[in-house]
Design a protein around this motif. Structure first.
Motif, PDB file in Angstrom:
ATOM      1  N   CYS A  26     -64.258  -1.818  66.606  1.00 22.69           N
ATOM      2  CA  CYS A  26     -65.185  -1.862  66.827  1.00 22.69           C
ATOM      3  C   CYS A  26     -65.910  -1.189  65.197  1.00 22.69           C
ATOM      4  N   PRO A  27     -67.051  -0.847  65.848  1.00 24.70           N
ATOM      5  CA  PRO A  27     -67.596   0.051  64.833  1.00 24.70           C
ATOM      6  C   PRO A  27     -67.257   1.359  64.748  1.00 24.70           C
ATOM      7  N   ASN A  28     -67.328   2.377  63.402  1.00 24.31           N
ATOM      8  CA  ASN A  28     -66.592   3.824  63.650  1.00 24.31           C
ATOM      9  C   ASN A  28     -68.378   4.589  63.010  1.00 24.31           C
ATOM     10  N   GLY A  29     -68.573   5.703  63.438  1.00 25.09           N
ATOM     11  CA  GLY A  29     -69.804   7.042  63.228  1.00 25.09           C
ATOM     12  C   GLY A  29     -70.055   6.995  64.982  1.00 25.09           C
ATOM     13  N   LEU A  30     -71.296   7.258  64.482  1.00 25.53           N
ATOM     14  CA  LEU A  30     -72.676   7.159  65.461  1.00 25.53           C
ATOM     15  C   LEU A  30     -72.758   5.740  65.801  1.00 25.53           C
ATOM     16  N   GLN A  31     -71.841   5.516  67.274  1.00 26.90           N
ATOM     17  CA  GLN A  31     -72.659   4.227  67.874  1.00 26.90           C
ATOM     18  C   GLN A  31     -74.074   4.324  69.369  1.00 26.90           C
TER      19      GLN A  31
END
Ligand SMILES: [Zn+2]
Length: 264
Positions: A26-31
């Motif tokens: 999954c994308p990490n940080g501000l989603q």
């Protein structure tokens, strides 16, 4: 009220967790981008509808979680419950910030590190500074997400299981005999049952993780290595709390951890 720009907050989180060094599902940080400044954060394990509603009720500017959205292999269409979640978040202008593997692995704030201190597990440390408790933990597995160590005072699987139950306030699923040895313990929070064979190869007598699958039971019986399924949610409540506290100390923001019960 003290506030920080969303950009600065996320840059600090990315750097602290070394987010860019992980290949993740999954994308990490501000989603999901919300308002430009953050003064109040709601932290939780999973960005569920219930957590979003708490954040809206309390007027929070950001949600910080371990389990965010946009998982690889998931239906990417914005429909049903995913639509409801996203619509609520966007309407309230709340930022969604999520860290998955970077939060599992962090040497002090991470789920593995925080579960160890909760359970009374002592990690083995890498050479050459094996006696230094701040040196990196001894790890195993393709992604080094399995930690190795021991539980002082617990010599058998039964004793380890009893301590896990007491410290997590939840009865774990245990496969193996109570008097099996437990000198070397391997652990990885969450759904790491697929890493059980890597823990066995690393020489563990007991493997502790969150979830269990049908083949896990046979692997435990046939290898003679004890298995403890202590709960996915129960083993991953602590990393995000440690991270939330670090954010509070770094920026002086208001941060509330909300525990939404999950029996799995
Ligand atoms: Zn998880």
């Amino acid at each position: 009220m003290t506030s920080v720009s969303t950009r600065e907050l996320c840059a600090w989180l990315d750097a602290t967790l070394k987010a860019s060094s992980f290949k993740d599902y999954c994308p990490n940080g501000l989603q999901v981008e919300g308002c430009e400044r953050v003064s109040h954060i709601i932290a939780g394990v999973t960005a569920s509808q219930a957590l979003i509603e708490v954040a809206i009720d309390r007027g929070a500017d950001a949600i910080l979680v371990h389990h965010g959205w946009f998982w690889r292999g998931e239906d990417p269409r914005v429909r049903g419950t995913q639509r409801t979640r996203l619509a609520a978040l966007l309407a309230a202008n709340i930022n969604l910030i999520a860290y998955h593997l970077p939060l599992d692995a962090h040497p002090t704030l991470g789920n593995n590190a925080q579960l160890a201190s909760r359970l009374g597990l002592v990690a083995d440390r890498q050479q050459p500074d094996a006696s230094d408790p701040t040196s990196p933990p001894r790890t195993a597995g393709a992604s080094n997400l399995i930690w190795l160590g021991s539980m002082p005072g617990a010599a058998t699987l039964g004793q380890v299981a009893k301590q896990v139950a007491a410290r997590l306030g939840r009865e774990p699923l245990v496969v193996g005999a109570v008097d099996q040895p437990a000198q070397t313990i391997a652990w990885c929070t969450g759904a790491a049952q697929g890493m059980f064979s890597e823990a066995i190869d690393a020489g563990a007598n007991v493997f502790i993780t969150g979830e269990v699958s049908e083949p896990t039971v046979h692997l435990a019986r046939e290898s003679g290595v004890g298995f403890i399924g202590a709960g996915h949610h129960a083993t991953e409540r602590y990393g995000v709390q440690a991270l939330a506290l670090a954010v509070q100390q770094q920026f002086g923001l208001k941060v509330d951890f909300i525990d939404i019960d999950n029996p799995v």
